[in-house]
Design a protein around this motif. Structure first.
Motif, PDB file in Angstrom:
ATOM      1  N   VAL A 187     -33.563  -9.568 -10.102  1.00  0.00           N
ATOM      2  CA  VAL A 187     -33.128  -8.515 -11.022  1.00  0.00           C
ATOM      3  C   VAL A 187     -31.664  -8.156 -10.787  1.00  0.00           C
ATOM      4  O   VAL A 187     -30.961  -7.718 -11.689  1.00  0.00           O
ATOM      5  CB  VAL A 187     -34.042  -7.280 -10.811  1.00  0.00           C
ATOM      6  CG1 VAL A 187     -33.565  -6.098 -11.604  1.00  0.00           C
ATOM      7  CG2 VAL A 187     -35.475  -7.638 -11.177  1.00  0.00           C
ATOM      8  N   THR A 188     -31.211  -8.351  -9.574  1.00  0.00           N
ATOM      9  CA  THR A 188     -29.810  -8.074  -9.211  1.00  0.00           C
ATOM     10  C   THR A 188     -29.517  -8.805  -7.910  1.00  0.00           C
ATOM     11  O   THR A 188     -30.426  -9.050  -7.117  1.00  0.00           O
ATOM     12  CB  THR A 188     -29.574  -6.561  -9.002  1.00  0.00           C
ATOM     13  OG1 THR A 188     -28.247  -6.374  -8.499  1.00  0.00           O
ATOM     14  CG2 THR A 188     -30.544  -5.932  -8.026  1.00  0.00           C
TER      15      THR A 188
ATOM     16  N   GLY B 132     -31.595  -9.749  -4.126  1.00  0.00           N
ATOM     17  CA  GLY B 132     -31.114  -8.381  -3.989  1.00  0.00           C
ATOM     18  C   GLY B 132     -32.252  -7.350  -3.936  1.00  0.00           C
ATOM     19  O   GLY B 132     -33.394  -7.702  -3.765  1.00  0.00           O
ATOM     20  N   GLU B 133     -31.859  -6.123  -4.057  1.00  0.00           N
ATOM     21  CA  GLU B 133     -32.892  -5.087  -4.048  1.00  0.00           C
ATOM     22  C   GLU B 133     -33.172  -4.681  -5.490  1.00  0.00           C
ATOM     23  O   GLU B 133     -32.363  -3.974  -6.105  1.00  0.00           O
ATOM     24  CB  GLU B 133     -32.450  -3.897  -3.185  1.00  0.00           C
ATOM     25  CG  GLU B 133     -33.447  -2.745  -3.184  1.00  0.00           C
ATOM     26  CD  GLU B 133     -34.894  -3.184  -2.985  1.00  0.00           C
ATOM     27  OE1 GLU B 133     -35.177  -3.999  -2.099  1.00  0.00           O
ATOM     28  OE2 GLU B 133     -35.763  -2.715  -3.752  1.00  0.00           O
ATOM     29  N   PRO B 134     -34.301  -5.142  -6.040  1.00  0.00           N
ATOM     30  CA  PRO B 134     -34.562  -4.916  -7.459  1.00  0.00           C
ATOM     31  C   PRO B 134     -34.548  -3.443  -7.842  1.00  0.00           C
ATOM     32  O   PRO B 134     -34.108  -3.082  -8.940  1.00  0.00           O
ATOM     33  CB  PRO B 134     -35.945  -5.534  -7.691  1.00  0.00           C
ATOM     34  CG  PRO B 134     -36.494  -5.843  -6.353  1.00  0.00           C
ATOM     35  CD  PRO B 134     -35.363  -5.927  -5.391  1.00  0.00           C
TER      36      PRO B 134
ATOM     37  N   LEU C 180     -43.771  -7.527  -6.791  1.00  0.00           N
ATOM     38  CA  LEU C 180     -42.419  -7.076  -6.473  1.00  0.00           C
ATOM     39  C   LEU C 180     -42.160  -7.341  -4.995  1.00  0.00           C
ATOM     40  O   LEU C 180     -43.040  -7.143  -4.164  1.00  0.00           O
ATOM     41  CB  LEU C 180     -42.352  -5.560  -6.746  1.00  0.00           C
ATOM     42  CG  LEU C 180     -41.223  -4.770  -6.120  1.00  0.00           C
ATOM     43  CD1 LEU C 180     -39.893  -5.104  -6.800  1.00  0.00           C
ATOM     44  CD2 LEU C 180     -41.494  -3.263  -6.249  1.00  0.00           C
ATOM     45  N   THR C 181     -40.943  -7.800  -4.689  1.00  0.00           N
ATOM     46  CA  THR C 181     -40.499  -7.838  -3.293  1.00  0.00           C
ATOM     47  C   THR C 181     -39.373  -6.835  -3.146  1.00  0.00           C
ATOM     48  O   THR C 181     -38.413  -6.857  -3.920  1.00  0.00           O
ATOM     49  CB  THR C 181     -39.995  -9.243  -2.891  1.00  0.00           C
ATOM     50  OG1 THR C 181     -41.011 -10.193  -3.142  1.00  0.00           O
ATOM     51  CG2 THR C 181     -39.661  -9.292  -1.416  1.00  0.00           C
ATOM     52  N   THR C 182     -39.482  -5.980  -2.158  1.00  0.00           N
ATOM     53  CA  THR C 182     -38.528  -4.876  -2.015  1.00  0.00           C
ATOM     54  C   THR C 182     -38.309  -4.574  -0.542  1.00  0.00           C
ATOM     55  O   THR C 182     -39.171  -4.864   0.300  1.00  0.00           O
ATOM     56  CB  THR C 182     -39.065  -3.614  -2.734  1.00  0.00           C
ATOM     57  OG1 THR C 182     -38.211  -2.510  -2.445  1.00  0.00           O
ATOM     58  CG2 THR C 182     -40.477  -3.260  -2.313  1.00  0.00           C
ATOM     59  N   ASN C 183     -37.173  -3.954  -0.239  1.00  0.00           N
ATOM     60  CA  ASN C 183     -36.967  -3.478   1.136  1.00  0.00           C
ATOM     61  C   ASN C 183     -37.591  -2.093   1.328  1.00  0.00           C
ATOM     62  O   ASN C 183     -37.513  -1.535   2.417  1.00  0.00           O
ATOM     63  CB  ASN C 183     -35.481  -3.490   1.508  1.00  0.00           C
ATOM     64  CG  ASN C 183     -34.654  -2.508   0.685  1.00  0.00           C
ATOM     65  OD1 ASN C 183     -35.161  -1.502   0.194  1.00  0.00           O
ATOM     66  ND2 ASN C 183     -33.360  -2.793   0.547  1.00  0.00           N
TER      67      ASN C 183
END
Ligand code: SAM
Ligand code: SF4
Length: 333
Positions: free
Chosen positions: A23-24, A73-75, A99-102
């Motif tokens: 996404v970014t 990146g961090e979506p 979703l993969t996220t920090n």
């Protein structure tokens, strides 16, 4: 669910049913294995718009893709990102939306993501120690991610999984504490071998290599892990012990190559279709999207044509030069 009229199948007979979309390429952390301290990000005007991403996601689903993972990146740092989740979340034919996220933005977004139709979430957590977390992410604070994990649990996703990249002498002594943490929270955990994507100055990737076999051996000192056949349609191989629901996964791009049954492709935030994580074969989908704003036929044809250049596989060599032109954050991890 009816079968789509046409599907995405490559030259080796592998059917592509899973797309990871970045996404970014931007992020609110700077993890030492993912980014360099000073990064140059893609100018915003070169990114796909959220509308273009939604259009692309729908085209993939039309061609039989039934799993989409949004990543970066961090979506969750992209402005108005919920618009994209809402556009894709309830598509007919998409049965796994992940979703993969920090985790840093999950306190704000977890419930909205659940309502949008996200089924599962992967949250990256490499350490439970606050100082180490600050060192490994350079600018992150552990409370953000820990609060994010709790927010995701409270929102009630089908499954939540932690992702931990293990580096020798940086966090390999935390393998068992991380498993204990996942068990206490009632969630899964996967351990990832570091991949040579992008040039980084923090460490020599060969020196910190810690294999999945080493990790499994360490965990077995405490838990009787047995292989289970479960799959989530990705590269993880799962293990479990009889006394817990927590699944322990291993993503082993070096030690156990997973190309033979590859079912996935990636799209960068600029709309470049990457046909293999470890090779540079790609197609510029942004050009196709923008040249045909009202007609999806050329886009569908471009996706099908691209299958002809999907490579058979990759071999990572930690001592060879890395895939230079993209870090994991630009690839869509
Ligand atoms: N920012 C989100 C996060 O950290 O989960 C999503 C993007 S991040 C690139 C996706 C995953 O890739 C994370 O679990 C991260 O730990 C992993 N990763 C990043 N760089 C890596 C590398 N060089 N080798 C292996 N895994 C990497
Ligand atoms: Fe950001 Fe995720 Fe890369 Fe860390 S791994 S720098 S959180 S994109």
């Amino acid at each position: 669910m009816s079968e789509p009229q046409s599907t995405l199948t490559d030259r080796f007979g592998r059917r592509i049913t899973y797309v990871r979309m970045s996404v970014t390429d931007r992020c609110d952390f700077r993890c030492v294995y993912c980014m360099d301290e000073k990064m140059t990000f893609v100018p915003r005007e070169q990114l796909l718009t959220l509308e273009e991403m939604a259009r692309l996601g729908k085209a993939f689903v039309q061609l039989g893709v039934h799993k989409i993972r949004l990543t970066g990146g961090e979506p969750l740092t992209r402005r108005n990102v919920m618009q994209l989740f809402n556009d894709l979340g309830h598509l007919d034919g998409l049965n796994d939306f992940t979703l993969t996220t920090n985790g840093s933005q999950l306190p704000k977004y977890a419930q909205q993501l659940k309502d949008a139709g996200v089924t599962r979430i992967n949250i990256s957590l490499d350490t439970l120690d606050a100082q180490r977390f600050a060192d490994l992410t350079r600018i992150g604070k552990i409370e953000q991610t820990l609060d994010g994990i709790d927010a995701a649990i409270a929102a009630g996703f089908d499954r939540i999984k932690l992702n931990a990249v293990i580096l020798k002498n940086r966090n390999h002594d935390e393998i068992i504490p991380l498993v204990d943490f996942a068990r206490d929270k009632g969630i899964d955990i996967s351990f990832i071998e570091e991949m040579p994507l992008g040039v980084i100055s923090d460490h020599d990737r060969a020196e910190v290599y810690y294999s999945s076999d080493d990790i499994l051996r360490d965990i077995r000192e405490k838990y009787d892990l047995q292989a289970i056949g479960a799959t989530t349609g990705g590269p993880s191989k799962y293990y479990q012990s009889a006394d817990s629901d927590t699944r322990v996964g291993f993503i082993s791009p070096h030690s156990h190559n997973f190309c033979d049954d590859c079912n996935r492709v990636r799209v960068t935030a600029e709309g470049r279709l990457l046909l293999c994580l470890g090779q540079e074969h790609s197609v510029d989908l942004r050009r196709v999207l923008r040249a045909n704003p009202l007609d999806d036929a050329p886009l569908l044809a471009a996706l099908q044509d691209a299958m002809q250049i999907k490579p058979k596989g990759h071999e990572f060599d930690l001592n060879a030069k890395p895939i230079l032109f993209r870090h994991m954050s630009a690839t869509g991890g």
